[in-house]
Write a protein that holds these residues in place. Structure first.
Motif, PDB file in Angstrom:
ATOM      1  N   VAL A  38       1.354   7.748  18.452  1.00 28.88           N
ATOM      2  CA  VAL A  38       1.661   6.481  17.632  1.00 28.88           C
ATOM      3  C   VAL A  38       0.833   5.468  17.867  1.00 28.88           C
ATOM      4  O   VAL A  38       0.673   4.703  17.045  1.00 28.88           O
ATOM      5  CB  VAL A  38       3.298   6.501  18.034  1.00 28.88           C
ATOM      6  N   ALA A  39       0.830   5.092  19.318  1.00 26.82           N
ATOM      7  CA  ALA A  39      -0.045   3.914  19.715  1.00 26.82           C
ATOM      8  C   ALA A  39      -1.615   3.956  19.056  1.00 26.82           C
ATOM      9  O   ALA A  39      -1.938   2.930  18.542  1.00 26.82           O
ATOM     10  CB  ALA A  39      -0.012   4.054  21.181  1.00 26.82           C
ATOM     11  N   GLU A  40      -2.103   5.292  19.192  1.00 28.41           N
ATOM     12  CA  GLU A  40      -3.533   5.360  18.614  1.00 28.41           C
ATOM     13  C   GLU A  40      -3.694   5.219  17.105  1.00 28.41           C
ATOM     14  O   GLU A  40      -4.462   4.642  16.767  1.00 28.41           O
ATOM     15  CB  GLU A  40      -4.023   6.817  18.770  1.00 28.41           C
ATOM     16  N   LEU A  41      -2.364   5.450  16.581  1.00 31.74           N
ATOM     17  CA  LEU A  41      -2.516   5.238  15.005  1.00 31.74           C
ATOM     18  C   LEU A  41      -2.389   3.560  14.656  1.00 31.74           C
ATOM     19  O   LEU A  41      -2.847   3.136  14.059  1.00 31.74           O
ATOM     20  CB  LEU A  41      -1.422   5.812  14.505  1.00 31.74           C
ATOM     21  N   ALA A  42      -1.569   3.019  15.652  1.00 30.86           N
ATOM     22  CA  ALA A  42      -1.232   1.528  15.581  1.00 30.86           C
ATOM     23  C   ALA A  42      -2.688   0.761  15.497  1.00 30.86           C
ATOM     24  O   ALA A  42      -2.939   0.030  14.869  1.00 30.86           O
ATOM     25  CB  ALA A  42      -0.143   1.161  16.396  1.00 30.86           C
ATOM     26  N   ILE A  43      -3.437   1.145  16.640  1.00 29.47           N
ATOM     27  CA  ILE A  43      -4.703   0.752  16.785  1.00 29.47           C
ATOM     28  C   ILE A  43      -5.642   0.952  15.650  1.00 29.47           C
ATOM     29  O   ILE A  43      -6.347   0.114  15.242  1.00 29.47           O
ATOM     30  CB  ILE A  43      -5.301   1.173  18.249  1.00 29.47           C
ATOM     31  N   GLY A  44      -5.590   2.179  15.179  1.00 28.77           N
ATOM     32  CA  GLY A  44      -6.314   2.575  14.040  1.00 28.77           C
ATOM     33  C   GLY A  44      -6.160   1.635  12.803  1.00 28.77           C
ATOM     34  O   GLY A  44      -6.857   1.207  11.960  1.00 28.77           O
ATOM     35  N   LEU A  45      -4.895   1.573  12.530  1.00 30.76           N
ATOM     36  CA  LEU A  45      -4.383   0.962  11.229  1.00 30.76           C
ATOM     37  C   LEU A  45      -4.847  -0.715  11.487  1.00 30.76           C
ATOM     38  O   LEU A  45      -5.323  -1.367  10.370  1.00 30.76           O
ATOM     39  CB  LEU A  45      -2.990   0.786  11.091  1.00 30.76           C
ATOM     40  N   MET A  46      -5.021  -1.233  12.759  1.00 32.54           N
ATOM     41  CA  MET A  46      -5.350  -2.558  12.934  1.00 32.54           C
ATOM     42  C   MET A  46      -6.871  -2.589  12.436  1.00 32.54           C
ATOM     43  O   MET A  46      -7.146  -3.470  11.940  1.00 32.54           O
ATOM     44  CB  MET A  46      -5.315  -3.009  14.361  1.00 32.54           C
ATOM     45  N   ILE A  47      -7.685  -1.523  13.107  1.00 29.42           N
ATOM     46  CA  ILE A  47      -9.119  -1.479  12.674  1.00 29.42           C
ATOM     47  C   ILE A  47      -9.382  -1.527  11.161  1.00 29.42           C
ATOM     48  O   ILE A  47     -10.061  -2.164  10.838  1.00 29.42           O
ATOM     49  CB  ILE A  47      -9.851  -0.634  13.655  1.00 29.42           C
ATOM     50  N   TYR A  48      -8.466  -0.892  10.627  1.00 32.57           N
ATOM     51  CA  TYR A  48      -8.530  -0.221   9.342  1.00 32.57           C
ATOM     52  C   TYR A  48      -8.542  -1.776   8.292  1.00 32.57           C
ATOM     53  O   TYR A  48      -9.222  -1.738   7.505  1.00 32.57           O
ATOM     54  CB  TYR A  48      -7.873   0.759   8.735  1.00 32.57           C
ATOM     55  N   MET A  49      -7.545  -2.446   8.867  1.00 29.23           N
ATOM     56  CA  MET A  49      -7.196  -3.642   8.097  1.00 29.23           C
ATOM     57  C   MET A  49      -8.221  -4.651   8.353  1.00 29.23           C
ATOM     58  O   MET A  49      -9.018  -5.730   7.551  1.00 29.23           O
ATOM     59  CB  MET A  49      -5.926  -4.463   8.445  1.00 29.23           C
ATOM     60  N   ALA A 102       0.034   1.476   3.109  1.00 29.19           N
ATOM     61  CA  ALA A 102       0.928   2.501   3.730  1.00 29.19           C
ATOM     62  C   ALA A 102       0.333   3.656   4.036  1.00 29.19           C
ATOM     63  O   ALA A 102      -0.175   4.146   2.749  1.00 29.19           O
ATOM     64  CB  ALA A 102       2.278   2.443   3.057  1.00 29.19           C
ATOM     65  N   THR A 103       0.568   4.355   4.896  1.00 27.99           N
ATOM     66  CA  THR A 103       0.046   5.682   4.900  1.00 27.99           C
ATOM     67  C   THR A 103       0.868   6.642   3.931  1.00 27.99           C
ATOM     68  O   THR A 103       2.162   6.300   3.835  1.00 27.99           O
ATOM     69  CB  THR A 103       0.178   6.528   6.483  1.00 27.99           C
ATOM     70  N   PRO A 104       0.400   7.636   3.343  1.00 29.00           N
ATOM     71  CA  PRO A 104       1.069   8.266   2.392  1.00 29.00           C
ATOM     72  C   PRO A 104       2.660   8.861   2.694  1.00 29.00           C
ATOM     73  O   PRO A 104       3.343   9.306   1.991  1.00 29.00           O
ATOM     74  CB  PRO A 104       0.310   9.386   1.833  1.00 29.00           C
ATOM     75  N   LYS A 105       2.158   9.272   4.107  1.00 29.73           N
ATOM     76  CA  LYS A 105       3.418  10.043   4.684  1.00 29.73           C
ATOM     77  C   LYS A 105       3.427   9.714   6.341  1.00 29.73           C
ATOM     78  O   LYS A 105       2.394   9.625   6.594  1.00 29.73           O
ATOM     79  CB  LYS A 105       3.351  11.547   4.479  1.00 29.73           C
ATOM     80  N   LYS A 106       4.557   9.318   6.926  1.00 29.01           N
ATOM     81  CA  LYS A 106       4.756   9.194   8.353  1.00 29.01           C
ATOM     82  C   LYS A 106       3.795   9.974   9.166  1.00 29.01           C
ATOM     83  O   LYS A 106       4.183  11.180   9.061  1.00 29.01           O
ATOM     84  CB  LYS A 106       5.953   8.784   8.642  1.00 29.01           C
ATOM     85  N   MET A 107       2.723   9.590   9.538  1.00 31.39           N
ATOM     86  CA  MET A 107       1.689  10.271  10.439  1.00 31.39           C
ATOM     87  C   MET A 107       1.528  10.026  11.914  1.00 31.39           C
ATOM     88  O   MET A 107       0.690  10.654  12.511  1.00 31.39           O
ATOM     89  CB  MET A 107       0.480  10.494   9.576  1.00 31.39           C
ATOM     90  N   GLY A 108       2.309   8.915  12.390  1.00 30.30           N
ATOM     91  CA  GLY A 108       1.979   8.456  13.737  1.00 30.30           C
ATOM     92  C   GLY A 108       2.055   9.492  14.674  1.00 30.30           C
ATOM     93  O   GLY A 108       1.200   9.620  15.789  1.00 30.30           O
ATOM     94  N   ALA A 109       3.054  10.472  14.733  1.00 30.73           N
ATOM     95  CA  ALA A 109       3.241  11.635  15.623  1.00 30.73           C
ATOM     96  C   ALA A 109       2.677  12.807  15.295  1.00 30.73           C
ATOM     97  O   ALA A 109       2.804  13.786  15.888  1.00 30.73           O
ATOM     98  CB  ALA A 109       4.867  11.682  15.834  1.00 30.73           C
TER      99      ALA A 109
END
Ligand code: 3PG
Length: 306
Positions: free
Chosen positions: A106-117, A267-274
């Protein structure tokens, strides 16, 4: 004992194999219900189950009532807002989670989403960098701390708010303590949300907090959609064309938001953090071990409905 693995969003195959082997070696039988359409199928499969392993699957009072032999439910993951704890407790059913096991994913995805934006959703438009920006972490638990560590490694200044930790504990975990939600929101260029969905947190992130964020700020939600007041968020984003919202938990008003705000919202199409093989294996195997141990020794270490 019969253990039912009920996952609308299935675990990776390696995780399922590991879960089955731990439980079978401990003398239990295992059944799988994957990608099922809804509650009726879960009720039918849970009729003779002694134990249940789920992810975000909804374990309602009706599911519990339909499973007379049920003794333990393990949510393979962190948030257990999908399990009716009152109904479970009323029947003496133990509910556990597997804290921390999927936190890194989940933490890696949060960082990924920050970079994406920051990099304009990977379009050629000019973006910005995370280094030098301030990250606010709302709740400094297993996921929040890992987001903080990764952000610090990218050169971000990390500050955190967590009412359950002392300043020293927050400092030792690598962040500057912040003492109010207002301060956290009004001083964070990126704000990563890691609070659970509880009666007191549901709808708690709304117009005033979002509107108070610094120029160009990005709100990142990999926690639960319910903690955001969607109307308040929409209003704040409309009034502040510099703000952005990125989330792994799609808001109910996502279509309306993107129609009005375009690429300022994602928003990701489906919750994918984990949803990584590693997180599935960590959380799934932990769930299997916790069930095997519970039946063998009565160990209730990770019980959440005490
Ligand atoms: C959690 O609470 O552990 C995360 O939200 C992951 O949920 P998932 O198992 O449904 O992906």
């Amino acid at each position: 004992m019969k253990v039912l693995i009920a996952t609308q969003k299935p675990f990776a195959a390696a995780a399922v194999e590991g879960i089955e082997s731990i439980l079978r070696e401990a003398g239990h039988s295992v059944e799988k219900l994957e990608k099922y359409p809804g509650e009726a199928e879960l009720i039918a499969a849970a009729l003779d189950a002694d134990a249940l392993i789920v992810r975000s699957d909804k374990v309602t009072a009706d599911v519990i009532a339909a499973a007379p032999s049920l003794k333990i439910v393990v949510r393979a993951g962190a948030g257990y807002d999908n399990v009716d704890l009152a109904a479970a407790s009323a029947r003496g059913i133990v509910v556990m989670n597997t804290p921390g096991q999927n936190a890194n994913a989940v933490a890696e995805l949060a960082i990924g989403l920050m970079i994406y934006m920051a990099r304009t959703q990977f379009t050629p438009a000019t973006g910005s960098e995370l280094a030098g920006k301030t990250l606010g972490v709302q709740a400094f638990g297993n996921v929040g701390r890992l987001v903080g560590q990764k952000a610090a490694a990218l050169g971000m200044k990390v500050q955190a708010l967590d009412p359950f930790l002392t300043d020293t504990q927050i400092e030792q975990a690598g962040a500057t303590p912040v003492h109010s939600i207002e301060e956290l929101y009004s001083t964070s260029d990126y704000l990563s949300v890691h609070i659970p969905a509880l009666p007191e947190t549901i709808g708690s992130i709304g117009y005033d907090l979002v509107r108070s964020m610094p120029k160009g700020a990005v709100l990142v939600n990999t926690a639960r959609k319910e903690v955001v007041d969607e109307e308040g968020l929409a209003k704040a984003l409309e009034e502040r064309p510099d703000l952005k919202y990125v989330t792994d938990v799609m808001p109910d008003n996502y279509a309306a938001l993107t129609e009005k705000l375009g690429t300022r919202v994602f928003a990701t199409p489906k919750k994918m953090g984990a949803q990584t093989a590693e997180a599935n294996i960590n959380a799934g195997l932990a769930a299997a071990r916790q069930i095997a141990d519970f039946f063998a020794t009565g160990n209730r270490r990770f019980q959440v409905n005490k």
